[in-house]
Structures are given as C-alpha cells and as structure tokens.
Design a protein around this motif. Structure first.
Motif, PDB file in Angstrom:
ATOM      1  N   ASN A  69     -21.831  -5.775   7.915  1.00  0.00           N
ATOM      2  CA  ASN A  69     -22.347  -6.527   6.770  1.00  0.00           C
ATOM      3  C   ASN A  69     -21.349  -7.538   6.217  1.00  0.00           C
ATOM      4  OD1 ASN A  69     -20.516  -4.891   5.526  1.00  0.00           O
ATOM      5  ND2 ASN A  69     -21.961  -3.916   4.143  1.00  0.00           N
ATOM      6  N   GLY A  70     -20.154  -7.690   6.816  1.00  0.00           N
ATOM      7  CA  GLY A  70     -19.194  -8.691   6.357  1.00  0.00           C
ATOM      8  C   GLY A  70     -18.444  -8.284   5.112  1.00  0.00           C
ATOM      9  N   GLU A  71     -18.536  -7.016   4.742  1.00  0.00           N
ATOM     10  CA  GLU A  71     -17.832  -6.538   3.559  1.00  0.00           C
ATOM     11  C   GLU A  71     -17.100  -5.255   3.903  1.00  0.00           C
ATOM     12  OE1 GLU A  71     -20.365  -6.231   0.187  1.00  0.00           O
ATOM     13  OE2 GLU A  71     -21.024  -8.295   0.330  1.00  0.00           O
ATOM     14  N   GLY A  72     -16.077  -4.970   3.144  1.00  0.00           N
ATOM     15  CA  GLY A  72     -15.355  -3.730   3.367  1.00  0.00           C
ATOM     16  C   GLY A  72     -14.135  -3.626   2.478  1.00  0.00           C
ATOM     17  N   ASP A  73     -13.580  -2.456   2.442  1.00  0.00           N
ATOM     18  CA  ASP A  73     -12.376  -2.189   1.653  1.00  0.00           C
ATOM     19  C   ASP A  73     -11.278  -1.703   2.593  1.00  0.00           C
ATOM     20  OD1 ASP A  73     -13.829  -2.768  -0.623  1.00  0.00           O
ATOM     21  OD2 ASP A  73     -14.336  -0.682  -1.000  1.00  0.00           O
ATOM     22  N   ILE A  74     -10.062  -2.100   2.284  1.00  0.00           N
ATOM     23  CA  ILE A  74      -8.904  -1.680   3.069  1.00  0.00           C
ATOM     24  C   ILE A  74      -7.882  -1.074   2.115  1.00  0.00           C
ATOM     25  CG2 ILE A  74      -7.026  -2.427   4.570  1.00  0.00           C
ATOM     26  CD1 ILE A  74      -8.822  -4.820   5.343  1.00  0.00           C
ATOM     27  N   ASP A  75      -7.456   0.152   2.406  1.00  0.00           N
ATOM     28  CA  ASP A  75      -6.414   0.822   1.631  1.00  0.00           C
ATOM     29  C   ASP A  75      -5.168   0.941   2.498  1.00  0.00           C
ATOM     30  OD1 ASP A  75      -7.862   1.504  -0.815  1.00  0.00           O
ATOM     31  OD2 ASP A  75      -9.059   2.772   0.499  1.00  0.00           O
ATOM     32  N   VAL A  76      -4.013   0.561   1.947  1.00  0.00           N
ATOM     33  CA  VAL A  76      -2.764   0.602   2.696  1.00  0.00           C
ATOM     34  C   VAL A  76      -1.698   1.280   1.846  1.00  0.00           C
ATOM     35  CG1 VAL A  76      -0.943  -0.773   3.772  1.00  0.00           C
ATOM     36  CG2 VAL A  76      -3.311  -1.536   3.916  1.00  0.00           C
ATOM     37  N   ILE A  77      -0.985   2.231   2.458  1.00  0.00           N
ATOM     38  CA  ILE A  77       0.186   2.846   1.829  1.00  0.00           C
ATOM     39  C   ILE A  77       1.374   2.537   2.732  1.00  0.00           C
ATOM     40  CG2 ILE A  77       1.305   4.999   1.151  1.00  0.00           C
ATOM     41  CD1 ILE A  77      -1.479   6.144   0.654  1.00  0.00           C
ATOM     42  N   SER A  78       2.431   1.996   2.155  1.00  0.00           N
ATOM     43  CA  SER A  78       3.604   1.672   2.958  1.00  0.00           C
ATOM     44  C   SER A  78       4.865   2.205   2.275  1.00  0.00           C
ATOM     45  CB  SER A  78       3.720   0.166   3.187  1.00  0.00           C
ATOM     46  OG  SER A  78       3.879  -0.514   1.967  1.00  0.00           O
ATOM     47  N   LEU A  79       5.797   2.643   3.090  1.00  0.00           N
ATOM     48  CA  LEU A  79       7.091   3.130   2.618  1.00  0.00           C
ATOM     49  C   LEU A  79       8.163   2.431   3.429  1.00  0.00           C
ATOM     50  CD1 LEU A  79       8.864   5.076   0.970  1.00  0.00           C
ATOM     51  CD2 LEU A  79       8.563   6.743   2.803  1.00  0.00           C
ATOM     52  N   ARG A  80       9.120   1.857   2.734  1.00  0.00           N
ATOM     53  CA  ARG A  80      10.191   1.126   3.403  1.00  0.00           C
ATOM     54  C   ARG A  80      11.535   1.618   2.894  1.00  0.00           C
ATOM     55  NH1 ARG A  80      10.395  -5.184   2.601  1.00  0.00           N
ATOM     56  NH2 ARG A  80      11.600  -4.660   0.770  1.00  0.00           N
ATOM     57  N   THR A  81      12.471   1.789   3.808  1.00  0.00           N
ATOM     58  CA  THR A  81      13.839   2.115   3.454  1.00  0.00           C
ATOM     59  C   THR A  81      14.702   0.904   3.802  1.00  0.00           C
ATOM     60  OG1 THR A  81      13.455   4.435   4.001  1.00  0.00           O
ATOM     61  CG2 THR A  81      15.733   3.722   3.842  1.00  0.00           C
ATOM     62  N   GLN A  82      15.577   0.544   2.870  1.00  0.00           N
ATOM     63  CA  GLN A  82      16.357  -0.663   3.039  1.00  0.00           C
ATOM     64  C   GLN A  82      17.844  -0.341   2.890  1.00  0.00           C
ATOM     65  OE1 GLN A  82      14.883  -3.981   0.748  1.00  0.00           O
ATOM     66  NE2 GLN A  82      16.949  -4.622   0.286  1.00  0.00           N
ATOM     67  N   PHE A  83      18.631  -0.811   3.860  1.00  0.00           N
ATOM     68  CA  PHE A  83      20.085  -0.670   3.816  1.00  0.00           C
ATOM     69  C   PHE A  83      20.703  -2.050   3.818  1.00  0.00           C
ATOM     70  CE2 PHE A  83      18.500   3.098   6.024  1.00  0.00           C
ATOM     71  CZ  PHE A  83      19.102   4.090   5.302  1.00  0.00           C
ATOM     72  N   ASP A  84      21.645  -2.283   2.970  1.00  0.00           N
ATOM     73  CA  ASP A  84      22.339  -3.562   2.892  1.00  0.00           C
ATOM     74  C   ASP A  84      23.802  -3.315   3.251  1.00  0.00           C
ATOM     75  OD1 ASP A  84      23.093  -6.148   2.411  1.00  0.00           O
ATOM     76  OD2 ASP A  84      23.006  -5.988   0.232  1.00  0.00           O
ATOM     77  N   PHE A  85      24.288  -4.028   4.266  1.00  0.00           N
ATOM     78  CA  PHE A  85      25.694  -3.846   4.666  1.00  0.00           C
ATOM     79  C   PHE A  85      26.312  -5.180   5.036  1.00  0.00           C
ATOM     80  CE2 PHE A  85      22.908  -3.011   8.227  1.00  0.00           C
ATOM     81  CZ  PHE A  85      23.438  -3.779   9.242  1.00  0.00           C
TER      82      PHE A  85
END
Length: 85
Positions: A69-85
């Motif tokens: 039908n050209g419609e829809g919902d998208i759910d996204v869960i994201s987890l990111r770990t960041q290191f700065d060196f």
C-alpha cells in the motif's frame, strides 16, 4: 566531551537528544512518498575518550510507491561505542 567528574569519581557526562525530520520524495512523476522521523537518544561519556550512544528512531512513510500500500513504519534501535585516541 570531557566530563567534569569521570566515571569512578562520579557519573561521567550524560546527554539526552530529541530530533524530528521530514522528507518529501515526491517530485514531478516520481512518487517516493513522505517520511516523518522521530529520534530519541541517550549518550554517556564515562571518560574524555570513550562514549556510548543509544538511539531509538521511528519513521512513518506515507503515499510512497512501495510494494503493497506504499505506507509503513520503521523502528530502529542503534548502539554505538566510540573511542577517541
């Protein structure tokens, strides 16, 4: 980001983020639909060189030329770990 009280001496630094996006992909003969996206994020920086970022977003697509039908919902869960060196 450099926390005033690093983890171990305190709680580190916390951030809360909220964002709203709107995208219109309809133009001329192209029917790409419209999208509304809400994002909620929680960021934790235990030390100046380490960060953890958790995001939840929900996109609602309408009037698109998608299968079905050209419609829809998208759910996204994201987890990111960041290191700065």
């Amino acid at each position: 980001i450099s926390p005033l009280t690093p983890f171990g001496q305190g709680a580190g630094a916390w951030q809360v983020a909220v964002r709203y996006d709107f995208l219109d992909l309809n133009d001329g003969g192209v029917v790409g639909g419209e999208g509304n996206t809400w994002l909620v994020g929680l960021n934790w920086f235990p030390h100046a060189y380490v960060g953890f970022k958790l995001n939840y977003s929900r996109q609602e697509i309408e009037d698109g030329d998608l299968p079905g039908n050209g419609e829809g919902d998208i759910d996204v869960i994201s987890l990111r770990t960041q290191f700065d060196f």
